[in-house]
Design a protein around this motif. Structure first.
Motif, PDB file in Angstrom:
ATOM      1  N   LEU A 173      22.307 -31.409   5.116  1.00 59.84           N
ATOM      2  CA  LEU A 173      21.543 -30.282   5.653  1.00 59.84           C
ATOM      3  C   LEU A 173      22.110 -28.954   5.160  1.00 59.84           C
ATOM      4  O   LEU A 173      21.361 -28.032   4.817  1.00 59.84           O
ATOM      5  N   SER A 174      23.438 -28.851   5.108  1.00 62.67           N
ATOM      6  CA  SER A 174      24.065 -27.624   4.613  1.00 62.67           C
ATOM      7  C   SER A 174      23.666 -27.349   3.168  1.00 62.67           C
ATOM      8  O   SER A 174      23.346 -26.211   2.802  1.00 62.67           O
ATOM      9  N   LYS A 175      23.663 -28.386   2.341  1.00 66.97           N
ATOM     10  CA  LYS A 175      23.286 -28.232   0.939  1.00 66.97           C
ATOM     11  C   LYS A 175      21.815 -27.855   0.799  1.00 66.97           C
ATOM     12  O   LYS A 175      21.449 -27.002  -0.030  1.00 66.97           O
ATOM     13  N   LEU A 176      20.959 -28.490   1.609  1.00 64.12           N
ATOM     14  CA  LEU A 176      19.530 -28.184   1.548  1.00 64.12           C
ATOM     15  C   LEU A 176      19.259 -26.739   1.956  1.00 64.12           C
ATOM     16  O   LEU A 176      18.478 -26.039   1.308  1.00 64.12           O
ATOM     17  N   VAL A 177      19.899 -26.293   3.021  1.00 68.06           N
ATOM     18  CA  VAL A 177      19.719 -24.912   3.478  1.00 68.06           C
ATOM     19  C   VAL A 177      20.192 -23.940   2.402  1.00 68.06           C
ATOM     20  O   VAL A 177      19.516 -22.963   2.069  1.00 68.06           O
ATOM     21  N   ASP A 178      21.363 -24.208   1.833  1.00 68.94           N
ATOM     22  CA  ASP A 178      21.944 -23.306   0.839  1.00 68.94           C
ATOM     23  C   ASP A 178      21.098 -23.223  -0.425  1.00 68.94           C
ATOM     24  O   ASP A 178      20.994 -22.169  -1.056  1.00 68.94           O
ATOM     25  N   SER A 179      20.476 -24.327  -0.809  1.00 69.11           N
ATOM     26  CA  SER A 179      19.758 -24.367  -2.080  1.00 69.11           C
ATOM     27  C   SER A 179      18.282 -24.004  -1.963  1.00 69.11           C
ATOM     28  O   SER A 179      17.712 -23.424  -2.894  1.00 69.11           O
ATOM     29  N   LEU A 180      17.661 -24.339  -0.824  1.00 69.71           N
ATOM     30  CA  LEU A 180      16.215 -24.209  -0.726  1.00 69.71           C
ATOM     31  C   LEU A 180      15.741 -23.117   0.228  1.00 69.71           C
ATOM     32  O   LEU A 180      14.642 -22.575   0.052  1.00 69.71           O
ATOM     33  N   LEU A 181      16.535 -22.786   1.245  1.00 70.57           N
ATOM     34  CA  LEU A 181      16.085 -21.818   2.240  1.00 70.57           C
ATOM     35  C   LEU A 181      16.726 -20.451   2.031  1.00 70.57           C
ATOM     36  O   LEU A 181      16.080 -19.488   1.665  1.00 70.57           O
ATOM     37  N   TRP A 182      18.019 -20.357   2.291  1.00 65.64           N
ATOM     38  CA  TRP A 182      18.738 -19.114   1.986  1.00 65.64           C
ATOM     39  C   TRP A 182      20.177 -19.461   1.650  1.00 65.64           C
ATOM     40  O   TRP A 182      20.740 -20.415   2.151  1.00 65.64           O
ATOM     41  N   SER A 183      20.756 -18.652   0.771  1.00 69.61           N
ATOM     42  CA  SER A 183      22.108 -18.927   0.305  1.00 69.61           C
ATOM     43  C   SER A 183      23.120 -18.647   1.396  1.00 69.61           C
ATOM     44  O   SER A 183      23.099 -17.565   2.005  1.00 69.61           O
ATOM     45  N   LEU A 184      23.986 -19.602   1.630  1.00 75.09           N
ATOM     46  CA  LEU A 184      25.065 -19.386   2.581  1.00 75.09           C
ATOM     47  C   LEU A 184      26.057 -18.381   1.996  1.00 75.09           C
ATOM     48  O   LEU A 184      26.205 -18.284   0.773  1.00 75.09           O
ATOM     49  N   PRO A 185      26.733 -17.615   2.852  1.00 74.80           N
ATOM     50  CA  PRO A 185      27.611 -16.548   2.332  1.00 74.80           C
ATOM     51  C   PRO A 185      28.769 -17.096   1.513  1.00 74.80           C
ATOM     52  O   PRO A 185      29.394 -18.083   1.856  1.00 74.80           O
ATOM     53  N   ARG A 186      29.021 -16.443   0.395  1.00 70.47           N
ATOM     54  CA  ARG A 186      30.160 -16.745  -0.476  1.00 70.47           C
ATOM     55  C   ARG A 186      31.082 -15.529  -0.470  1.00 70.47           C
ATOM     56  O   ARG A 186      30.758 -14.508  -1.067  1.00 70.47           O
ATOM     57  N   TRP A 187      32.196 -15.671   0.199  1.00 73.26           N
ATOM     58  CA  TRP A 187      33.080 -14.522   0.375  1.00 73.26           C
ATOM     59  C   TRP A 187      34.046 -14.407  -0.781  1.00 73.26           C
ATOM     60  O   TRP A 187      34.662 -15.385  -1.209  1.00 73.26           O
ATOM     61  N   ALA A 188      34.147 -13.225  -1.331  1.00 73.44           N
ATOM     62  CA  ALA A 188      35.117 -12.938  -2.388  1.00 73.44           C
ATOM     63  C   ALA A 188      35.956 -11.740  -1.960  1.00 73.44           C
ATOM     64  O   ALA A 188      35.424 -10.777  -1.394  1.00 73.44           O
ATOM     65  N   PRO A 189      37.260 -11.765  -2.212  1.00 74.67           N
ATOM     66  CA  PRO A 189      38.139 -10.682  -1.748  1.00 74.67           C
ATOM     67  C   PRO A 189      38.036  -9.407  -2.566  1.00 74.67           C
ATOM     68  O   PRO A 189      38.779  -8.462  -2.330  1.00 74.67           O
ATOM     69  N   GLY A 190      37.143  -9.340  -3.528  1.00 75.03           N
ATOM     70  CA  GLY A 190      36.983  -8.142  -4.347  1.00 75.03           C
ATOM     71  C   GLY A 190      36.320  -8.501  -5.661  1.00 75.03           C
ATOM     72  O   GLY A 190      36.322  -9.662  -6.093  1.00 75.03           O
ATOM     73  N   ALA A 191      35.746  -7.469  -6.321  1.00 81.33           N
ATOM     74  CA  ALA A 191      35.013  -7.719  -7.557  1.00 81.33           C
ATOM     75  C   ALA A 191      35.919  -8.281  -8.647  1.00 81.33           C
ATOM     76  O   ALA A 191      35.527  -9.170  -9.400  1.00 81.33           O
ATOM     77  N   GLN A 192      37.154  -7.774  -8.744  1.00 84.42           N
ATOM     78  CA  GLN A 192      38.064  -8.237  -9.776  1.00 84.42           C
ATOM     79  C   GLN A 192      38.429  -9.707  -9.571  1.00 84.42           C
ATOM     80  O   GLN A 192      38.395 -10.513 -10.510  1.00 84.42           O
TER      81      GLN A 192
END
Length: 566
Positions: A173-192
């Motif tokens: 279900l997590s994969k289906l939501v992330d791929s087909l409905l809305w992207s789950l948040p991907r946290w990055a500590p900064g652009a670099q």
């Protein structure tokens, strides 16, 4: 006279083949994502037992016997382990280097033939390694322990299956939501740091694999990610060894991996070959009083071994235009290296398929330098044979303990690799229709493909084609790998937990840092749970982790196919 137990029944064989067909895509997906696969024996065991016990009570069918469970797990595991035949390593590497991609039917035939060879090597090794030698085969013993537990406490199988199903459903279900409905948040500590591939991916598959691999390997992945992507990559950019575009945004995996994979591959190959040699010597000493004694000549196994050898030789000649002598030379080398792998797996439980592949690549690099087809596909013979050989020997270990007929297990294994070849090839080609554009990218890191490709290029084009800076990095990686490999081969198992895993350190150079971090996080969570609730962890952590892996990978396969059809 007591009635013979039901064993190679139609329902046992079909159950194993169906489960194998369902689980094979999971290993293809995870093999292309992170370079690792999962043994499916215990999953097949639990699902088959729970299904037939429930159906048997409802319809008053004969009880699902211990021997039927063994046939079921044998067929399912052989199908799911088909990726050892090269689907996620030398076969894509061959396409990346030459641009040639096999059609579906020839690829199925090739995958089947190299796996078929491994079955008959295992048959002739069984008497000395299992019946007389008594090697432990830890993976087979884990399957046996689970089998005995669920048959003595039937409700335990139901509880484990519920945990497995719940974890798989959650991950899917997590994969289906992330791929087909809305992207789950991907946290990055900064652009670099995001450009250096540092972020947290919302992947339950990675968490599950972290729980399976354990804390030592998980922390080693984190250490490798920090070294490769956190320290070495910024230095490469600062020194101008890797030129980062001024407007670059998002993970720059494809740019950095062209440099980082060389020290990573050197570390992994040298470490695995060093530890393999030392483990082989240790296994040989332990078995010194019991030299290898092949099984007594029998028409059917001898015919099977001969047929497999002829098939592999003909396939190499017709599909890859390999000289008949070189094709024939791959057979004794494959048998020899499968024997080495069998001894190592029997003693340690660690299948050295990658090391076997690279060792065969090095051998053909010496015998036939500069020939890509021979270096990859003749070496593929050894890796594929070793993979199926060790898988069947683990199953033979279970069968020997419960008094099963090895001939019936061999039949189940043959049907299993047939189904695995059909399903595995179709799934691979649907997932990766264009290997040259799709592989060794952020989406499909394919670390095993990168490793085989790098070794083949180094052996065929020569080190002179590689920059001086990369050559020094390869030397540093090789020396580090030899040191760690020697320690892994010499230290007792109790002390290995204090030593970084060489395989994980090298792998962290070849996959994005985000993948290493999530797997390390999963390993840490599993360790914390085990420290607080040891009894529950022993019963359910691996099962739940396997459910997360299977659920997300099968959902990922389905999503990829759906997007392709659209």
């Amino acid at each position: 006279m007591s009635e013979a137990p039901r064993e190679l029944t139609l329902r046992a064989l079909l159950t194993g083949l169906l489960l194998g067909a369902l689980l094979t895509p999971s290993n293809v997906y995870s093999g292309l994502k992170i370079g690792w696969s999962f043994n499916m024996s215990i999953i097949a065991l639990l699902v088959g037992f729970a299904f037939w016990q429930s159906l048997g009570r409802a319809l008053r069918l004969p009880a699902w016997s211990l021997h039927e469970s063994n046939i079921n797990q044998t067929a399912a595991s052989s199908a799911a382990s088909i990726i050892s035949s090269g689907l996620v390593a030398p076969i894509p590497a061959y396409t990346l280097i030459t641009g040639q991609q096999l059609d579906t039917l020839p690829l199925m035939a090739w995958v089947f033939s190299v796996s078929f060879l491994g079955i008959w090597v295992a048959w002739y090794l069984r008497p000395s390694l299992i019946v007389e030698g008594g090697l432990r085969f830890p993976e087979g013993m884990a399957t046996l322990a689970t089998m005995q537990q669920i048959y003595s406490h039937g409700a335990e199988a139901t509880r484990r299956l519920l945990v497995l199903s719940a974890a798989a459903l959650l991950a899917a279900l997590s994969k289906l939501v992330d791929s087909l409905l809305w992207s789950l948040p991907r946290w990055a500590p900064g652009a670099q740091l995001e450009r250096l591939t540092f972020s947290l991916e919302p992947s339950l598959l990675l968490l599950g694999f972290g729980g399976i691999i354990g804390l030592r390997v998980g922390l080693s992945l984190m250490l490798g990610a920090v070294l490769a992507w956190g320290l070495l990559s910024p230095w490469l950019i600062a020194e101008g060894l890797v030129v980062m575009p001024a407007d670059a945004s998002g993970p720059q995996f494809a740019l950095l991996i062209e440099w980082l994979l060389w020290p990573g591959v050197s570390l992994m190959v040298c470490a695995t070959l060093t530890s393999l040699g030392l483990r082989m010597l240790r296994a040989r000493r332990e078995q010194s009083t019991r030299p290898l004694k092949p099984a007594r000549p029998n028409a059917v196994p001898l015919f099977g071994l001969t047929l497999a050898a002829v098939l592999v030789v003909i396939m190499q000649m017709t599909l890859f235009d390999i000289h008949p002598f070189m094709a024939a030379l791959s057979i004794p080398l494959a048998v020899l290296l499968a024997m080495v792998a069998a001894r190592v797996v029997g003693s340690t439980g660690i299948p050295p398929i990658g090391a076997i592949g690279q060792l065969s690549q090095l051998s053909f690099g010496v015998i036939a330098p500069g020939q890509v087809a021979i270096n990859l596909m003749s070496a593929n013979t050894a890796g594929g044979a070793a993979g199926q050989c060790t898988d069947l020997l683990n199953d033979f270990k279970v069968g020997h303990a419960i008094g099963a007929a090895p001939s019936r297990q061999a039949v189940a294994q043959c049907f299993g690799i047939l189904v695995g070849s059909l399903v595995g090839v179709v799934v691979y080609q649907l997932l990766i229709p264009d290997p040259q554009a799709m592989l060794i990218t952020t989406e499909w890191p394919a670390p095993a493909v990168a490793t085989w490709k790098a070794v083949a290029e180094a052996l065929t084009a020569g080190l002179g084609s590689i920059g001086t800076d990369i050559r020094w990095a390869m030397v540093a990686g090789a020396l580090t790998g030899i040191g760690l490999g020697a320690l892994e081969g010499l230290l007792p198992m109790a002390r290995l937990r204090w030593l970084p895993s060489s395989a994980a350190l090298g792998l962290a150079f070849i996959i994005p840092a985000s993948i290493s971090l999530m797997m390390a996080f999963g390993a840490l969570l599993a360790w914390l749970f085990a420290a607080r609730w040891g009894g529950l962890a022993e019963r359910f952590v691996i099962v739940a982790a396997a459910g997360l892996v299977a659920g997300e990978s099968m959902a990922g396969v389905g999503i990829s196919l759906w997007q392709l059809l659209r």
